[in-house]
Motif scaffolding. Structure first.
Motif, PDB file in Angstrom:
ATOM      1  N   VAL A  27      32.171  34.318  40.268  1.00 22.96           N
ATOM      2  CA  VAL A  27      31.811  34.734  41.618  1.00 22.96           C
ATOM      3  C   VAL A  27      32.068  36.233  41.738  1.00 22.96           C
ATOM      4  N   LEU A  28      31.089  36.974  42.233  1.00 21.68           N
ATOM      5  CA  LEU A  28      31.215  38.412  42.429  1.00 21.68           C
ATOM      6  C   LEU A  28      31.337  38.710  43.918  1.00 21.68           C
ATOM      7  N   LEU A  29      32.348  39.475  44.295  1.00 24.37           N
ATOM      8  CA  LEU A  29      32.526  39.924  45.676  1.00 24.37           C
ATOM      9  C   LEU A  29      32.420  41.443  45.700  1.00 24.37           C
ATOM     10  N   PHE A  30      31.641  41.964  46.641  1.00 25.63           N
ATOM     11  CA  PHE A  30      31.317  43.384  46.676  1.00 25.63           C
ATOM     12  C   PHE A  30      31.960  44.075  47.875  1.00 25.63           C
ATOM     13  N   GLN A  31      32.437  45.299  47.631  1.00 23.56           N
ATOM     14  CA  GLN A  31      32.857  46.185  48.701  1.00 23.56           C
ATOM     15  C   GLN A  31      31.807  47.277  48.820  1.00 23.56           C
ATOM     16  N   GLY A  32      31.330  47.528  50.031  1.00 28.20           N
ATOM     17  CA  GLY A  32      30.246  48.483  50.224  1.00 28.20           C
ATOM     18  C   GLY A  32      30.653  49.694  51.025  1.00 28.20           C
ATOM     19  N   ALA A  33      29.734  50.686  51.058  1.00 26.85           N
ATOM     20  CA  ALA A  33      30.032  51.949  51.714  1.00 26.85           C
ATOM     21  C   ALA A  33      29.058  52.283  52.829  1.00 26.85           C
ATOM     22  N   ASP A  34      28.015  51.480  53.050  1.00 26.51           N
ATOM     23  CA  ASP A  34      27.068  51.863  54.084  1.00 26.51           C
ATOM     24  C   ASP A  34      27.449  51.230  55.426  1.00 26.51           C
ATOM     25  N   ALA A  52      28.005  36.846  45.285  1.00 29.79           N
ATOM     26  CA  ALA A  52      26.920  36.455  44.392  1.00 29.79           C
ATOM     27  C   ALA A  52      27.502  35.637  43.248  1.00 29.79           C
ATOM     28  N   ILE A  53      26.622  35.028  42.473  1.00 26.05           N
ATOM     29  CA  ILE A  53      27.019  34.269  41.288  1.00 26.05           C
ATOM     30  C   ILE A  53      26.487  34.998  40.053  1.00 26.05           C
ATOM     31  N   TYR A  54      27.368  35.263  39.110  1.00 27.88           N
ATOM     32  CA  TYR A  54      26.965  35.929  37.877  1.00 27.88           C
ATOM     33  C   TYR A  54      26.318  34.908  36.948  1.00 27.88           C
ATOM     34  N   LEU A  55      25.096  35.203  36.511  1.00 32.56           N
ATOM     35  CA  LEU A  55      24.353  34.286  35.645  1.00 32.56           C
ATOM     36  C   LEU A  55      24.470  34.645  34.171  1.00 32.56           C
ATOM     37  N   GLY A  56      25.038  35.813  33.878  1.00 27.20           N
ATOM     38  CA  GLY A  56      25.126  36.249  32.489  1.00 27.20           C
ATOM     39  C   GLY A  56      24.001  37.194  32.138  1.00 27.20           C
ATOM     40  N   PRO A  57      24.018  37.755  30.939  1.00 26.70           N
ATOM     41  CA  PRO A  57      22.942  38.659  30.513  1.00 26.70           C
ATOM     42  C   PRO A  57      21.719  37.878  30.033  1.00 26.70           C
ATOM     43  N   ASP A  58      20.548  38.533  30.099  1.00 27.43           N
ATOM     44  CA  ASP A  58      19.331  37.891  29.608  1.00 27.43           C
ATOM     45  C   ASP A  58      19.169  38.040  28.102  1.00 27.43           C
ATOM     46  N   GLY A  59      20.169  38.571  27.463  1.00 29.72           N
ATOM     47  CA  GLY A  59      20.233  38.723  26.009  1.00 29.72           C
ATOM     48  C   GLY A  59      21.611  39.230  25.656  1.00 29.72           C
ATOM     49  N   PRO A  60      21.957  39.325  24.384  1.00 28.38           N
ATOM     50  CA  PRO A  60      23.285  39.822  24.004  1.00 28.38           C
ATOM     51  C   PRO A  60      23.547  41.215  24.584  1.00 28.38           C
ATOM     52  N   LEU A  61      24.714  41.388  25.173  1.00 29.89           N
ATOM     53  CA  LEU A  61      25.040  42.683  25.773  1.00 29.89           C
ATOM     54  C   LEU A  61      25.001  43.802  24.741  1.00 29.89           C
ATOM     55  N   GLU A  62      25.502  43.512  23.536  1.00 28.47           N
ATOM     56  CA  GLU A  62      25.539  44.547  22.509  1.00 28.47           C
ATOM     57  C   GLU A  62      24.145  44.942  22.034  1.00 28.47           C
ATOM     58  N   GLU A  63      23.150  44.153  22.358  1.00 28.93           N
ATOM     59  CA  GLU A  63      21.771  44.475  21.988  1.00 28.93           C
ATOM     60  C   GLU A  63      20.954  44.933  23.197  1.00 28.93           C
ATOM     61  N   GLY A  64      21.635  45.305  24.260  1.00 33.42           N
ATOM     62  CA  GLY A  64      20.939  45.827  25.433  1.00 33.42           C
ATOM     63  C   GLY A  64      20.543  44.782  26.442  1.00 33.42           C
ATOM     64  N   VAL A 178      27.582  50.375  46.588  1.00 37.91           N
ATOM     65  CA  VAL A 178      28.650  49.471  46.142  1.00 37.91           C
ATOM     66  C   VAL A 178      29.815  50.303  45.617  1.00 37.91           C
ATOM     67  N   ARG A 179      30.990  50.106  46.215  1.00 40.49           N
ATOM     68  CA  ARG A 179      32.167  50.857  45.802  1.00 40.49           C
ATOM     69  C   ARG A 179      33.021  50.090  44.798  1.00 40.49           C
ATOM     70  N   SER A 180      33.030  48.767  44.894  1.00 39.63           N
ATOM     71  CA  SER A 180      33.812  47.986  43.931  1.00 39.63           C
ATOM     72  C   SER A 180      33.262  46.568  43.880  1.00 39.63           C
ATOM     73  N   VAL A 181      33.556  45.900  42.775  1.00 37.47           N
ATOM     74  CA  VAL A 181      33.182  44.495  42.582  1.00 37.47           C
ATOM     75  C   VAL A 181      34.384  43.784  41.977  1.00 37.47           C
ATOM     76  N   VAL A 182      34.765  42.671  42.564  1.00 42.15           N
ATOM     77  CA  VAL A 182      35.815  41.854  41.968  1.00 42.15           C
ATOM     78  C   VAL A 182      35.195  40.541  41.505  1.00 42.15           C
ATOM     79  N   ALA A 183      35.524  40.140  40.286  1.00 39.78           N
ATOM     80  CA  ALA A 183      35.012  38.896  39.711  1.00 39.78           C
ATOM     81  C   ALA A 183      36.096  37.835  39.771  1.00 39.78           C
ATOM     82  N   LEU A 184      35.731  36.638  40.271  1.00 38.60           N
ATOM     83  CA  LEU A 184      36.672  35.526  40.376  1.00 38.60           C
ATOM     84  C   LEU A 184      36.125  34.338  39.593  1.00 38.60           C
TER      85      LEU A 184
END
Length: 467
Positions: A27-34, A52-64, A178-184
């Motif tokens: 779970v991603l929680l966002f702190q905003g500035a606007d 929001a819910i993190y779904l993961g990368p659409d491919g290996p992170l190390e490969e972009g 977006v100023r910060s994101v905390v992942a839970l």
């Protein structure tokens, strides 16, 4: 009571390091500035405004691979995304024709279809493998009724806005929204010795639930959601709210509020102050452009997260606002929970945080080389990324590595008193110089003269220092 925040909470300003700590289903929680984020955080009395819910990368992170999130956002957000991203891609700005605002019909439908097409082409990710027709249908639903869609985490983090400063001027560089994101992460998935097979099964269940629940979380309308702001404020934490409510419900004050809000009816008793506030908030939506749903607001971002975990049999011990239900499909409802309830949820354990400190912007053009970087003249712009060093010790370096993988060109510093004075004058001029856009007519010419005056005063101060 004792703080049970885990000892290993990764806090970083490098997004790649942050992504390495995430797992699908976090779970991603966002702190905003606007402005709107600030209002939400004020109402929530927490630093988070969106989830929001993190779904993961659409491919290996190390490969972009591109990290992707799914979130439930209003029609307004999806329309702005479709228009703004397309404008940056060079397709021009998109403004709704008057007929698309005032009444339902072919013109409104055509306008929404253009927005949906731009959303598919520029802003919408496709983590669930939808075919082109399905993706087009989802995009049209998002711009017409709001709901859940997937976007790149990077694109969401990099949304920028210009800020108005004191005196009515505008900051030269935009500020990240977006100023910060905390992942839970759910407490059942944080044990370091968790069986990898069980972890994979659990994460797959959460991703499948996120896709299935997205079909139910439709109809989120920001203007409709304003109607429940009184209930959001009337939660433990604002002791002043009870006092204000009692004061506002005095008969004389209630009549004055009805007149102030333009809701006065001669000969009728004014309704309670909370109802007056609710009615006034619902009128903020101009021309019905947000297409209010008579059934009330649909699920919001936190509702989507909580219902996803419930569908995956991962219960969240999350609170909700009493006596407020959000409309779902086929007459179903869910309680109203907000990002505050996810922040306070003891079942979710913080695992990582991405933070931004004070922003420092530099030109992004190619760095100058030592061969082309001549000693600057008064009034010249500084060499992008140059580092001035003392070459009196016989050094001949063309560049210096100031950080791993980051080199800057070496430019000889002042060697005489006259050069030093010129260098000080230039430094003062660069410090106070302002980039202007447009012609120098009218007020802009006046502002430029004022800036030149400030630069001259700064130069005089520099001369006095060196003499």
């Amino acid at each position: 009571m004792r703080d049970v925040t885990p000892d290993r909470l990764v806090v970083t300003g490098r997004r790649n390091d942050f992504y390495q700590e995430l797992r699908p289903g976090d779970v991603l929680l966002f702190q905003g500035a606007d402005f709107l984020a600030g209002l939400a955080q004020l109402t929530e009395r927490r630093t988070c405004y969106h989830s929001a819910i993190y779904l993961g990368p659409d491919g290996p992170l190390e490969e972009g691979g591109t990290p992707v999130l799914a979130h439930n956002v209003s029609t307004l957000w999806w329309r702005d995304l479709a228009a703004d991203v397309a404008e940056r891609e060079g397709e021009g700005s998109l403004h709704p024709p008057l007929g698309a605002i005032l009444e339902d019909g072919p013109e409104r439908t055509a306008f929404l279809e253009v927005l949906a097409r731009r959303l598919v082409e520029h802003g919408l990710a496709n983590p669930w493998g939808e075919n082109p027709d399905q993706l087009a249908d989802r995009a049209f639903q998002l711009v017409a009724r709001g709901g859940v869609g997937a976007v790149s985490v990077d694109d969401y983090l990099d949304k920028c806005h210009s800020e108005r400063l004191y005196g009515g001027t505008t900051r030269g560089e935009p500020v990240h929204h977006v100023r910060s994101v905390v992942a839970l992460r759910h407490q059942d998935l944080v044990q370091p010795d968790l069986d990898p097979a069980r972890r994979e099964i659990s994460e797959t269940a959460l991703l499948l639930a996120a896709e299935a629940t997205a079909e139910d979380a439709i109809g989120f309308n920001a203007a409709e959601l304003l109607s429940v702001v009184p209930e959001c404020i009337d939660r433990p934490g604002y002791r002043e709210w009870a006092q204000l409510s009692d004061l506002a419900d005095h008969p004389d004050n209630r009549r004055l509020l009805a007149r102030l809000f333009g809701l006065s009816r001669r000969g009728r008793k004014a309704p309670p102050a909370r109802e007056l506030l609710r009615r006034r908030l619902r009128t903020i939506d101009p021309f019905g452009f947000f297409f209010p749903d008579p059934g009330g607001p649909g699920w919001i971002c936190a509702s989507y997260v909580i219902q996803t975990f419930a569908k995956a049999d991962f219960g969240l011990d999350a609170d909700c606002i009493e006596d407020v239900d959000l409309e779902g499909p086929a007459g179903t409802t869910v309680p109203l929970s907000t990002p505050r309830d996810l922040w306070d949820c003891p079942t979710l354990v913080p695992v990582a945080m991405f933070v931004r400190g004070p922003e420092r912007w530099r030109p992004s053009g190619p760095p100058a080389t030592a061969a082309t970087a001549a000693t600057p003249r008064p009034g010249d712009a500084p060499v992008d990324g140059a580092m001035y060093v003392d070459l009196g010790d016989g050094r001949t370096d063309a560049s210096l590595e100031v950080a791993p993988g980051l080199e800057v060109p070496v430019v000889a510093g002042p060697s005489t008193a006259d050069d030093a004075r010129a260098f000080a004058r230039d430094a003062a001029a660069w410090r106070w110089a302002t980039v202007t856009v447009g012609d120098a007519s009218g007020d802009e010419a006046t502002r430029r003269r004022g800036r030149r005056g400030r630069r001259r005063r700064a130069t005089r101060r520099a001369d006095e220092h060196w003499t």
